[in-house]
Scaffold this motif. Structure first.
Motif, PDB file in Angstrom:
ATOM      1  N   SER A 172       0.848  -1.190   0.000  1.00 17.22           N
ATOM      2  CA  SER A 172       0.000   0.000   0.000  1.00 17.22           C
ATOM      3  C   SER A 172       0.887   1.244   0.000  1.00 17.22           C
ATOM      4  O   SER A 172       2.070   1.187   0.333  1.00 17.22           O
ATOM      5  N   ILE A 219      -7.723   0.202  11.248  1.00 16.06           N
ATOM      6  CA  ILE A 219      -8.446  -0.430  10.152  1.00 16.06           C
ATOM      7  C   ILE A 219      -9.933  -0.417  10.481  1.00 16.06           C
ATOM      8  O   ILE A 219     -10.350  -0.915  11.528  1.00 16.06           O
ATOM      9  N   HIS A 227      -2.864  -3.446   4.200  1.00 18.49           N
ATOM     10  CA  HIS A 227      -2.913  -2.071   4.740  1.00 18.49           C
ATOM     11  C   HIS A 227      -1.726  -1.276   4.256  1.00 18.49           C
ATOM     12  O   HIS A 227      -0.652  -1.690   4.154  1.00 18.49           O
TER      13      HIS A 227
END
Length: 92
Positions: free
Chosen positions: A28, A74, A92
């Motif tokens: 990410s 999250i 993530h």
């Protein structure tokens, strides 16, 4: 063969080469920037030596996974299954 010139990702990314390599591997933006900035500050070899210390997510309990997901903020973690939590943490 000419060396590929990395793109400038702005002042928030301190090591553009590492950032691009991580993004190409599927990391990410947040994770790539975090690792790239650590490698710029501490040196690539130091950051590389530190990697791989975390245990496998499959070996953790759902409560442990939710705690880690909370640390990373999250969304929706409280209603996720173990597999969903693992997927969210890895991406993530």
């Amino acid at each position: 063969m000419a060396e590929k010139k990395s793109k400038d990702h702005g002042p928030s990314v301190k090591d553009d080469d590492v950032y691009e390599a991580l993004r190409d591997e599927g990391a990410s933006k947040e994770k790539a920037a975090r690792i790239a900035n650590a490698s710029a500050a501490e040196g690539r070899s130091t950051v590389g030596e530190r990697g791989g210390e975390a245990g496998d997510y499959q070996d953790r309990t759902v409560d442990e996974l939710r705690k880690r997901a909370a640390e990373l903020d999250i969304e929706g973690r409280s209603s996720m299954s173990k597999d969903e939590l693992i997927d969210a943490l890895r991406n993530h």
